[in-house]
Write a protein that holds these residues in place. Structure first.
Motif, PDB file in Angstrom:
ATOM      1  N   ALA A 206       7.376 -22.215  22.592  1.00  0.00           N
ATOM      2  CA  ALA A 206       8.185 -21.202  22.949  1.00  0.00           C
ATOM      3  C   ALA A 206       8.028 -21.377  24.553  1.00  0.00           C
ATOM      4  O   ALA A 206       7.088 -20.935  25.271  1.00  0.00           O
ATOM      5  CB  ALA A 206       7.795 -19.901  22.476  1.00  0.00           C
TER       6      ALA A 206
ATOM      7  N   GLY B 292       8.030 -17.077  25.365  1.00  0.00           N
ATOM      8  CA  GLY B 292       9.200 -16.253  24.742  1.00  0.00           C
ATOM      9  C   GLY B 292       9.924 -15.482  25.612  1.00  0.00           C
ATOM     10  O   GLY B 292       9.699 -15.440  27.004  1.00  0.00           O
TER      11      GLY B 292
ATOM     12  N   VAL C  26      15.213 -22.262  25.217  1.00  0.00           N
ATOM     13  CA  VAL C  26      14.214 -21.269  24.348  1.00  0.00           C
ATOM     14  C   VAL C  26      12.928 -22.069  23.898  1.00  0.00           C
ATOM     15  O   VAL C  26      11.698 -21.646  23.891  1.00  0.00           O
ATOM     16  CB  VAL C  26      14.889 -20.783  23.218  1.00  0.00           C
TER      17      VAL C  26
ATOM     18  N   PHE D 245       2.390 -19.187  17.174  1.00  0.00           N
ATOM     19  CA  PHE D 245       3.439 -18.065  16.832  1.00  0.00           C
ATOM     20  C   PHE D 245       2.555 -17.081  15.867  1.00  0.00           C
ATOM     21  O   PHE D 245       1.962 -17.711  15.085  1.00  0.00           O
ATOM     22  CB  PHE D 245       4.665 -18.703  16.183  1.00  0.00           C
TER      23      PHE D 245
ATOM     24  N   THR E 263       6.456 -14.674  19.337  1.00  0.00           N
ATOM     25  CA  THR E 263       6.045 -15.501  20.203  1.00  0.00           C
ATOM     26  C   THR E 263       4.945 -14.927  20.951  1.00  0.00           C
ATOM     27  O   THR E 263       4.633 -13.613  20.979  1.00  0.00           O
ATOM     28  CB  THR E 263       7.030 -15.882  21.435  1.00  0.00           C
TER      29      THR E 263
ATOM     30  N   TYR F 205      10.682 -12.050  19.600  1.00  0.00           N
ATOM     31  CA  TYR F 205      11.033 -12.557  18.147  1.00  0.00           C
ATOM     32  C   TYR F 205      12.253 -13.596  18.416  1.00  0.00           C
ATOM     33  O   TYR F 205      12.883 -13.684  19.276  1.00  0.00           O
ATOM     34  CB  TYR F 205      11.569 -11.283  17.111  1.00  0.00           C
ATOM     35  N   ILE F 206      11.738 -14.751  17.611  1.00  0.00           N
ATOM     36  CA  ILE F 206      12.733 -15.859  17.772  1.00  0.00           C
ATOM     37  C   ILE F 206      13.938 -15.388  16.680  1.00  0.00           C
ATOM     38  O   ILE F 206      13.688 -14.948  15.512  1.00  0.00           O
ATOM     39  CB  ILE F 206      12.057 -17.228  16.608  1.00  0.00           C
TER      40      ILE F 206
ATOM     41  N   SER G 126      14.795 -16.243  22.102  1.00  0.00           N
ATOM     42  CA  SER G 126      13.395 -15.778  21.936  1.00  0.00           C
ATOM     43  C   SER G 126      13.197 -14.528  22.701  1.00  0.00           C
ATOM     44  O   SER G 126      12.064 -14.319  22.964  1.00  0.00           O
ATOM     45  CB  SER G 126      12.275 -16.876  22.371  1.00  0.00           C
TER      46      SER G 126
ATOM     47  N   GLU H 132      16.645 -12.706  12.653  1.00  0.00           N
ATOM     48  CA  GLU H 132      15.277 -12.842  12.872  1.00  0.00           C
ATOM     49  C   GLU H 132      14.469 -13.199  11.593  1.00  0.00           C
ATOM     50  O   GLU H 132      13.334 -13.504  11.557  1.00  0.00           O
ATOM     51  CB  GLU H 132      14.606 -11.545  13.721  1.00  0.00           C
TER      52      GLU H 132
END
Length: 163
Positions: free
Chosen positions: A43, A47, A53, A67, A81, A86-87, A102, A111
């Protein structure tokens, strides 16, 4: 006596922990994510980004390659991250550009991901739209790194969760 508990009901051999028999399944797990080429997902800046990203060229695991997988249901999880973002899969999946971000601060529909066990500890990551994430070229990249348009699991849709 201990038993092997795995992240999510579908994650049979993906991310498992040996726990005492009376323990509850884990709700979060700290993991690195490895691509088919043996590289790790990073990340970028830990993040919090909408562009550039992730990368898949790390050869060792540091803080930005760790993660937190957070169980949402027995089969879905969110990925947090190092910077606690959040991804997100843009549009839920089905894209070849502007694929992930991210910078989400809460978990919404984009997500929510699923782990699909394959074999020998490998798994695919299913997006909210039902597509699969692809590590372009099997990993080892800094640009055009990930796609979310795969409709079936091939070699580049294989990831290993090291938890």
């Amino acid at each position: 006596m201990s038993r092997l508990l795995c992240f999510g009901a579908a994650a049979v051999s993906v991310a498992c922990l040996a726990t005492p028999a009376a323990a509850a399944p884990p709700t979060t797990m700290d993991c690195s994510i490895q691509t088919r080429s043996g590289h790790y997902v990073t990340a970028v800046d830990g993040g919090g980004r909408a562009a550039d990203v992730v990368r898949t060229d790390a050869t060792t695991v540091g803080p930005t390659e760790r993660f937190q997988l957070i169980a949402l249901t027995a089969t879905t999880f969110a990925v947090r991250t190092a910077n606690k973002n959040y991804i997100s899969v843009v549009g839920g999946g089905g894209r070849t550009a502007d694929v992930i971000r991210s910078n989400a601060t809460t978990v919404g529909a984009n997500e929510k991901l699923a782990v699909v066990p394959i074999a020998d500890g490998w798994a695919a990551i299913r997006t909210p739209s039902g597509n699969y994430l692809t590590a372009v070229g099997g990993g080892g990249r800094r640009a055009e790194v990930v796609r979310s348009d795969a409709t079936k699991i091939g070699p580049d849709e294989r990831f290993k969760f090291n938890c």
